[in-house]
Motif scaffolding. Structure first.
Motif, mmCIF file in Angstrom:
data_model
loop_
_atom_site.group_PDB
_atom_site.id
_atom_site.type_symbol
_atom_site.label_atom_id
_atom_site.label_comp_id
_atom_site.label_asym_id
_atom_site.label_seq_id
_atom_site.Cartn_x
_atom_site.Cartn_y
_atom_site.Cartn_z
ATOM 1 N N UNK A 80 8.072 46.020 12.759
ATOM 2 C CA UNK A 80 8.510 47.217 13.506
ATOM 3 C C UNK A 80 8.319 48.472 12.667
ATOM 4 N N UNK A 81 8.683 48.378 11.386
ATOM 5 C CA UNK A 81 8.542 49.553 10.514
ATOM 6 C C UNK A 81 7.069 49.901 10.302
ATOM 7 N N UNK A 83 4.715 49.340 12.551
ATOM 8 C CA UNK A 83 4.240 49.949 13.809
ATOM 9 C C UNK A 83 4.544 51.453 13.849
ATOM 10 N N UNK A 84 5.651 51.842 13.200
ATOM 11 C CA UNK A 84 6.005 53.266 13.204
ATOM 12 C C UNK A 84 4.987 54.099 12.437
ATOM 13 N N UNK A 90 -2.934 54.174 24.240
ATOM 14 C CA UNK A 90 -3.300 53.033 25.087
ATOM 15 C C UNK A 90 -4.235 53.493 26.202
ATOM 16 N N UNK A 96 6.777 56.207 29.444
ATOM 17 C CA UNK A 96 8.006 55.734 30.080
ATOM 18 C C UNK A 96 8.259 56.588 31.323
ATOM 19 N N UNK A 107 9.721 60.275 21.531
ATOM 20 C CA UNK A 107 10.220 58.905 21.331
ATOM 21 C C UNK A 107 9.914 58.318 19.947
ATOM 22 N N UNK A 111 12.761 57.121 17.329
ATOM 23 C CA UNK A 111 12.824 55.753 16.802
ATOM 24 C C UNK A 111 12.913 55.772 15.284
ATOM 25 N N UNK B 199 6.912 48.817 25.589
ATOM 26 C CA UNK B 199 6.350 50.056 25.018
ATOM 27 C C UNK B 199 7.163 50.495 23.794
ATOM 28 N N UNK B 200 8.470 50.510 23.948
ATOM 29 C CA UNK B 200 9.329 50.966 22.851
ATOM 30 C C UNK B 200 9.195 50.026 21.647
ATOM 31 N N UNK B 201 9.088 48.726 21.942
ATOM 32 C CA UNK B 201 8.857 47.746 20.871
ATOM 33 C C UNK B 201 7.542 48.062 20.159
ATOM 34 N N UNK B 202 6.519 48.394 20.932
ATOM 35 C CA UNK B 202 5.216 48.703 20.343
ATOM 36 C C UNK B 202 5.236 49.974 19.513
ATOM 37 N N UNK B 203 6.164 50.871 19.836
ATOM 38 C CA UNK B 203 6.270 52.121 19.074
ATOM 39 C C UNK B 203 7.078 51.950 17.791
ATOM 40 N N UNK B 204 7.620 50.744 17.588
ATOM 41 C CA UNK B 204 8.321 50.489 16.328
ATOM 42 C C UNK B 204 9.827 50.357 16.436
ATOM 43 N N UNK B 205 10.341 50.164 17.653
ATOM 44 C CA UNK B 205 11.790 49.963 17.780
ATOM 45 C C UNK B 205 12.164 48.611 17.175
ATOM 46 N N UNK B 206 13.271 48.588 16.441
ATOM 47 C CA UNK B 206 13.757 47.336 15.868
ATOM 48 C C UNK B 206 14.442 46.524 16.964
#
Lengths: 224, 297
Positions: A80-81, A83-84, A90, A96, A107, A111, B199-206
């Motif tokens: 996850x880190x 990916x940030x 896409x 969203x 967003x 995050x 989407x949020x997971x793909x953006x790096x949400x834990x």
């Protein structure tokens, strides 16, 4: 740096069934701050390769290094880190629908727990760059396809990612907007962001010369 | 993740169905909790009353006792006066005996010429069982019978113990159903917001961030529903408390007192229900969401 060594990717239609190879023995390396076009016919595996880069898929075998991290051996938190640090545009935008243009772009910064003052400055600036400063409160379904694409690009770059991965980022844009966005992306690249862009738009590729990765039928046929 | 509703959970986790279902569960839990406390209270009162009562029958009370110096009744009374643990021994009057026997022998049984025993009532305050009392009294007046309430007390204890177990099982079942309701609601919310979460997971949400957003929403809804259900149960509990008051010896008049009929231990434990429900909501939604997220890369 992005490095693939003999990477294979399989898709199976049902769990437990043997899948078919989508990518076969892909190897390449993009140094930090590098720029690559990713080209190839439809169905060649460009999007699948990008998914491996932004950690949306796991390879069947092979070695993948993303920004100095070996992708196969990281925890979910580390993934996850990581990916940030990767900005993704896409092909289908993936905005969203319940959020405004402003909140969609904000967003990734939220995050990353950035302060609202910084978020406000950066989001406003990037929306001005993509020409949507007057549509801050519009929801995606109130925007044209081109505007949605610009929102998606703004979201991908707002947090100044170390790696920018874009899948047909100019597909819905007119020539002027495409030029403007390529200026933004090349500026980011000059500031050190590694960029890889999948596209069918060969005119764009010719206009911004850079090494190419070409894939055909899941195999790398050109690297450089 | 920011505090705003980025995942659209206000729509995905409805503020109607989940709180209503949890309210119904809490209503039942309040009744179960009250049942547990009431059966414990009644058991305590009944056991104290039953185990403390002694009834001593002395046949042929006017015949000479074992020593021959006094009557059998006087010998038993003297022995009782000396025994530790026996309090307030009192010879029942003829009127009292008549009342006891009236259902079987008519209004004036003592006039029938039957050889009736004398009856002494007393209270047992000894630490141990009064079983040995009968043997001691039998030595001064053979044939004397001692009826201790201990047997009844044991039966009451077994009954109320079973009632408490049943009430505890009801509470557990209600908790399990509440957890299942939260899990189903969370899964429905996940299904409705699948694209957003991906989407949020793909953006790096834990995973923890996403689960926390679901848990916060679920916990608020569950706590609100549980509080509503518990409050709705109060009038019913007050009514039941008034009905049970004569048996518990609380001095509350049936039908009077309203919410003041509720015993203090119940007032102390009822607020735990919304807290426990909130805990169940938080834990269940965390587990459900984190397991679901495991399906994402």
């Amino acid at each position: 740096m992005v490095r693939f060594e003999d990477v294979w990717l399989k898709y199976s239609t049902r769990p437990g069934t043997p899948g078919h190879d989508v990518l076969r023995g892909i190897s390449f390396e993009i140094p930090d701050g590098g720029f690559r076009w990713l080209t190839g016919p439809s169905g060649a595996g460009k999007t699948s390769l990008l998914k491996l880069i932004y950690l949306a898929e796991h390879p069947a075998r092979g070695f993948i290094d993303i920004l100095g991290t070996r992708a196969a051996h990281i925890s979910r938190r580390e993934a996850a880190l990581l990916r940030r640090r990767i900005g993704v545009v896409y092909q289908d935008f993936r905005l969203l629908p319940q959020l405004s243009a402003y909140d969609n772009v904000a967003l990734p910064m939220r995050l990353a727990h950035r302060g609202e003052t910084q978020i406000n400055a950066d989001v406003t600036e990037i929306l001005r760059w993509v020409g949507l400063e007057d549509r801050l409160n519009a929801r995606p379904d109130e925007l044209s396809g081109g505007a949605q694409q610009r929102i998606a690009i703004a979201r991908a770059v707002v947090a100044r990612p170390k790696l920018l991965v874009a899948d047909e980022p100019t597909g819905n844009l007119d020539d002027e907007q495409a030029q403007r966005l390529m200026l933004l992306i090349t500026a980011l690249n000059r500031l050190g962001t590694t960029v890889i862009i999948a596209t069918h738009n060969m005119a764009l590729v010719e206009r911004y010369p850079a090494p190419r990765l070409r894939i055909e039928a899941g195999r790398m046929v050109q690297n450089g | 993740m920011a505090k705003r509703d980025d995942l659209g959970l206000r729509e995905a986790l409805s503020d109607r169905l989940l709180p209503m279902l949890v309210a119904a569960m809490s209503f039942l839990a309040a009744l179960g909790l009250a049942g547990t406390l009431a059966s414990a209270s009644l058991a305590h009162a009944w056991q104290n009353e039953a185990s403390a009562t002694l009834t001593i029958q002395v046949p042929q009370p006017d015949d000479p006792g074992a020593t021959g110096k006094t009557t059998r009744l006087a010998a038993v009374q003297a022995a009782l006066a000396q025994m530790p643990g026996v309090e307030n021994p009192r010879l029942m009057s003829q009127d009292e005996e008549n009342k006891l026997l009236a259902p079987w022998l008519g209004e004036d049984a003592t006039q029938l010429g039957l050889d009736l025993p004398s009856v002494i009532s007393a209270r047992w305050a000894g630490a141990s069982s009064p079983d040995a009392l009968g043997q001691s009294l039998g030595k001064v007046a053979p044939g004397t019978l001692v009826d201790a309430g201990a047997i009844w007390a044991a039966r009451v204890a077994a009954l109320t113990g079973s009632l408490q177990d049943c009430a505890a099982v009801v509470l557990l079942i209600v908790a399990a159903v509440a957890a299942a309701v939260v899990a189903v609601a969370a899964r429905a919310g996940l299904a409705q917001r699948r694209d957003t979460i991906t989407i949020v997971h793909g953006l790096g949400a834990l995973d923890g961030d996403i689960a926390a957003r679901f848990s916060s929403r679920a916990t608020v809804l569950v706590a609100a529903g549980a509080a509503g259900g518990t409050i709705a149960a109060l009038p019913v509990l007050a009514w039941l408390a008034a009905l049970a008051a004569p048996f518990a010896g609380t001095g509350i008049q049936p039908g009077g007192g309203g919410l003041f009929n509720l015993p203090l231990p119940l007032w102390g434990t009822l607020p735990i229900l919304p807290l426990a429900a909130a805990g169940i909501g938080w834990v269940t939604s965390q587990i459900t969401v984190r397991r679901w997220l495991r399906g994402l890369p």
